[in-house]
Design a protein around this motif. Structure first.
Motif, PDB file in Angstrom:
ATOM      1  N   MET A 255       0.824  -1.214   0.000  1.00  0.00           N
ATOM      2  CA  MET A 255       0.000   0.000   0.000  1.00  0.00           C
ATOM      3  C   MET A 255       0.859   1.266   0.000  1.00  0.00           C
ATOM      4  N   LEU A 256       1.983   1.231   0.717  1.00  0.00           N
ATOM      5  CA  LEU A 256       2.891   2.375   0.721  1.00  0.00           C
ATOM      6  C   LEU A 256       3.530   2.559  -0.653  1.00  0.00           C
ATOM      7  N   LYS A 257       3.897   1.457  -1.287  1.00  0.00           N
ATOM      8  CA  LYS A 257       4.519   1.503  -2.618  1.00  0.00           C
ATOM      9  C   LYS A 257       3.563   2.093  -3.651  1.00  0.00           C
ATOM     10  N   VAL A 258       2.265   1.812  -3.505  1.00  0.00           N
ATOM     11  CA  VAL A 258       1.273   2.376  -4.430  1.00  0.00           C
ATOM     12  C   VAL A 258       1.267   3.898  -4.335  1.00  0.00           C
ATOM     13  N   LEU A 259       1.269   4.416  -3.114  1.00  0.00           N
ATOM     14  CA  LEU A 259       1.266   5.870  -2.938  1.00  0.00           C
ATOM     15  C   LEU A 259       2.565   6.502  -3.435  1.00  0.00           C
ATOM     16  N   GLU A 260       3.674   5.782  -3.298  1.00  0.00           N
ATOM     17  CA  GLU A 260       4.969   6.321  -3.739  1.00  0.00           C
ATOM     18  C   GLU A 260       5.098   6.316  -5.260  1.00  0.00           C
ATOM     19  N   ASP A 261       4.661   5.225  -5.905  1.00  0.00           N
ATOM     20  CA  ASP A 261       4.888   5.071  -7.348  1.00  0.00           C
ATOM     21  C   ASP A 261       3.799   5.696  -8.209  1.00  0.00           C
ATOM     22  N   PHE A 262       2.590   5.835  -7.670  1.00  0.00           N
ATOM     23  CA  PHE A 262       1.473   6.304  -8.497  1.00  0.00           C
ATOM     24  C   PHE A 262       0.823   7.559  -7.919  1.00  0.00           C
ATOM     25  N   ASN A 263       1.614   8.353  -7.245  1.00  0.00           N
ATOM     26  CA  ASN A 263       1.094   9.548  -6.577  1.00  0.00           C
ATOM     27  C   ASN A 263       0.329  10.458  -7.529  1.00  0.00           C
ATOM     28  N   GLU A 264       0.973  10.869  -8.606  1.00  0.00           N
ATOM     29  CA  GLU A 264       0.354  11.820  -9.538  1.00  0.00           C
ATOM     30  C   GLU A 264      -0.817  11.199 -10.283  1.00  0.00           C
ATOM     31  N   LYS A 265      -0.654   9.957 -10.715  1.00  0.00           N
ATOM     32  CA  LYS A 265      -1.725   9.284 -11.456  1.00  0.00           C
ATOM     33  C   LYS A 265      -2.985   9.157 -10.599  1.00  0.00           C
ATOM     34  N   LEU A 266      -2.803   8.809  -9.331  1.00  0.00           N
ATOM     35  CA  LEU A 266      -3.952   8.627  -8.452  1.00  0.00           C
ATOM     36  C   LEU A 266      -4.616   9.950  -8.099  1.00  0.00           C
ATOM     37  N   LYS A 267      -3.829  11.007  -8.005  1.00  0.00           N
ATOM     38  CA  LYS A 267      -4.412  12.315  -7.702  1.00  0.00           C
ATOM     39  C   LYS A 267      -5.394  12.745  -8.794  1.00  0.00           C
ATOM     40  N   GLU A 268      -5.109  12.318 -10.026  1.00  0.00           N
ATOM     41  CA  GLU A 268      -6.006  12.650 -11.135  1.00  0.00           C
ATOM     42  C   GLU A 268      -7.319  11.876 -11.041  1.00  0.00           C
ATOM     43  N   ALA A 277      -9.375   2.877  -9.187  1.00  0.00           N
ATOM     44  CA  ALA A 277      -8.061   3.291  -9.695  1.00  0.00           C
ATOM     45  C   ALA A 277      -6.948   2.835  -8.759  1.00  0.00           C
ATOM     46  N   PHE A 278      -7.173   2.980  -7.453  1.00  0.00           N
ATOM     47  CA  PHE A 278      -6.158   2.561  -6.484  1.00  0.00           C
ATOM     48  C   PHE A 278      -5.943   1.051  -6.564  1.00  0.00           C
ATOM     49  N   LYS A 279      -7.023   0.298  -6.714  1.00  0.00           N
ATOM     50  CA  LYS A 279      -6.926  -1.158  -6.791  1.00  0.00           C
ATOM     51  C   LYS A 279      -6.134  -1.602  -8.017  1.00  0.00           C
ATOM     52  N   GLU A 280      -6.326  -0.915  -9.146  1.00  0.00           N
ATOM     53  CA  GLU A 280      -5.580  -1.253 -10.357  1.00  0.00           C
ATOM     54  C   GLU A 280      -4.090  -0.978 -10.176  1.00  0.00           C
ATOM     55  N   VAL A 286       2.022  -5.198  -7.194  1.00  0.00           N
ATOM     56  CA  VAL A 286       2.198  -6.607  -6.817  1.00  0.00           C
ATOM     57  C   VAL A 286       2.867  -7.378  -7.953  1.00  0.00           C
ATOM     58  N   GLY A 287       2.422  -7.132  -9.194  1.00  0.00           N
ATOM     59  CA  GLY A 287       2.988  -7.834 -10.340  1.00  0.00           C
ATOM     60  C   GLY A 287       4.427  -7.451 -10.622  1.00  0.00           C
ATOM     61  N   LYS A 288       4.730  -6.163 -10.494  1.00  0.00           N
ATOM     62  CA  LYS A 288       6.071  -5.667 -10.790  1.00  0.00           C
ATOM     63  C   LYS A 288       7.078  -6.038  -9.712  1.00  0.00           C
ATOM     64  N   GLU A 289       6.690  -5.867  -8.467  1.00  0.00           N
ATOM     65  CA  GLU A 289       7.617  -6.068  -7.344  1.00  0.00           C
ATOM     66  C   GLU A 289       7.626  -7.508  -6.823  1.00  0.00           C
ATOM     67  N   LYS A 290       6.703  -8.325  -7.328  1.00  0.00           N
ATOM     68  CA  LYS A 290       6.574  -9.711  -6.852  1.00  0.00           C
ATOM     69  C   LYS A 290       6.376  -9.749  -5.335  1.00  0.00           C
ATOM     70  N   LEU A 291       5.529  -8.855  -4.855  1.00  0.00           N
ATOM     71  CA  LEU A 291       5.296  -8.770  -3.414  1.00  0.00           C
ATOM     72  C   LEU A 291       4.134  -9.686  -3.012  1.00  0.00           C
ATOM     73  N   HIS A 292       4.483 -10.822  -2.439  1.00  0.00           N
ATOM     74  CA  HIS A 292       3.479 -11.775  -1.961  1.00  0.00           C
ATOM     75  C   HIS A 292       3.872 -12.258  -0.566  1.00  0.00           C
ATOM     76  N   PRO A 293       3.656 -11.418   0.462  1.00  0.00           N
ATOM     77  CA  PRO A 293       4.010 -11.845   1.825  1.00  0.00           C
ATOM     78  C   PRO A 293       3.214 -13.083   2.237  1.00  0.00           C
ATOM     79  N   CYS A 294       3.809 -13.899   3.106  1.00  0.00           N
ATOM     80  CA  CYS A 294       3.120 -15.092   3.589  1.00  0.00           C
ATOM     81  C   CYS A 294       1.910 -14.688   4.431  1.00  0.00           C
ATOM     82  N   TYR A 295       0.830 -15.402   4.236  1.00  0.00           N
ATOM     83  CA  TYR A 295      -0.376 -15.188   5.038  1.00  0.00           C
ATOM     84  C   TYR A 295      -0.342 -16.123   6.240  1.00  0.00           C
TER      85      TYR A 295
END
Length: 335
Positions: A255-268, A277-280, A286-295
């Motif tokens: 969630m932090l990475k989303v705000l860091e990488d898509f700040n301007e896009k999400l503001k629009e 938009a945030f979910k996309e 997740v796809g780019k960073e391969k972030l899949h923490p263990c549940y």
């Protein structure tokens, strides 16, 4: 306590709680009566105490149980004709029971032998009510007001104070000059303890309903509930609400990475479509960073609660989850 004439409930949806006086306040609050404002707005809640002999002791116990409650009470100190109907038609067997009737008086739900671990969540989920409402009631009154106004809300927290502070700073910068609200859950607070306890009740109820009922809980609701319960012991997490609806949620790193990488896009995209938009953007991270923490789900006294763990599927990848036995002592006195 609000005394009620049954005729006043005609044309209304009603949750009928029927029991003897052999119950406790703790049982009523934890197991039977919903606290969420949405549930109270949707359904009238009525307690019918079944008492065959009104002694002075019984009257005193009744007054103690009925005092300062948010629901209606059928008050009587002599036998009422309705007891026969409750015993025969609703099959009251001496144990606490719940019947939910529609505004036409039709039975929507009935459980005439409530188990010890029964939860009001079973009713709320099966009848399709807004389940996050009751959880929000443990956080603060402000978040409930914003939810009613259908605001976008970032609800966040975690065990790592540094992550929580970092997310707060990033989110405050992003939401400046917008109508998006921020609410944090302080992990050490009393409200957090109540919140996570209620989340666990919901998790257990969803798990059992999915296994024991033909009509399962909606997949998205199950996934959202599992995610929320997983967050309990994580370093950081965030939930994006759209009114009473969970638009998306995720581990803190994502969630932090989303705000860091898509700040301007999400503001629009701030507006009605912000949640989508945030979910996309979240999927892209997740796809780019391969972030899949263990549940991991930690359930206190899980064996006693009869959790169907061997059929539990991961909310992220849908694989069957592995079961481990965990024993712990933190050298603390019991609450």
């Amino acid at each position: 306590m609000n005394q009620v004439n049954v005729d006043e409930l005609k044309g209304k949806k009603v949750v009928w709680f029927i029991s003897s006086l052999d119950i406790s306040d703790e049982y009523i609050y934890k197991v039977i009566i919903p606290i969420g404002e949405t549930i109270i707005e949707q359904y009238q809640i009525v307690w019918i105490p079944i008492v065959y002999e009104w002694t002075n002791e019984a009257k005193e116990k009744f007054n103690q149980l009925a005092d300062n409650k948010q629901w209606h009470v059928v008050r009587y100190f002599s036998t009422i004709a309705g007891i026969r109907f409750i015993e025969v038609d609703w099959q009251y067997k001496g144990k606490p029971m719940v019947v939910v009737t529609s505004h036409r008086g039709e039975i929507e739900y009935r459980n005439n032998s409530l188990p010890r671990d029964f939860s009001i969540w079973e009713i709320i989920i099966k009848l399709g009510a807004k389940w996050f409402d009751r959880l929000a009631s443990y956080i603060n009154d402000q978040i409930l007001a914003w939810m009613k106004e259908k605001k976008h809300i970032f609800f966040y927290g975690g065990k790592d104070d540094k992550w929580v502070e970092k997310f707060k700073e990033k989110a405050e910068t992003f939401t400046k000059d917008t109508d998006i609200k921020l609410v944090s859950l302080i992990s050490s607070s009393k409200s957090a303890k109540k919140f996570w306890g209620s989340v666990e009740e919901l998790f257990v109820s969803v798990s059992k309903i999915n296994i024991s009922h033909q009509q399962q809980v909606d997949h998205h609701v199950t996934q959202q509930v599992q995610n929320l319960f997983w967050f309990k012991n994580e370093s950081g997490w965030a939930v994006l609400l759209e009114g009473f609806t969970v638009a998306t949620s995720g581990h803190g790193s994502i969630m932090l990475k989303v705000l860091e990488d898509f700040n301007e896009k999400l503001k629009e995209q701030v507006g009605p479509n912000f949640g989508s938009a945030f979910k996309e953007c979240q999927k892209l991270v997740v796809g780019k960073e391969k972030l899949h923490p263990c549940y991991r789900f930690d359930i206190e006294d899980g064996t006693e609660k009869d959790i169907p763990n061997h059929t539990m599927r991961c909310p992220d990848c849908s694989r069957l989850m592995k079961t481990y036995l965990s024993l712990r002592c933190c050298h603390e006195e019991e609450d």
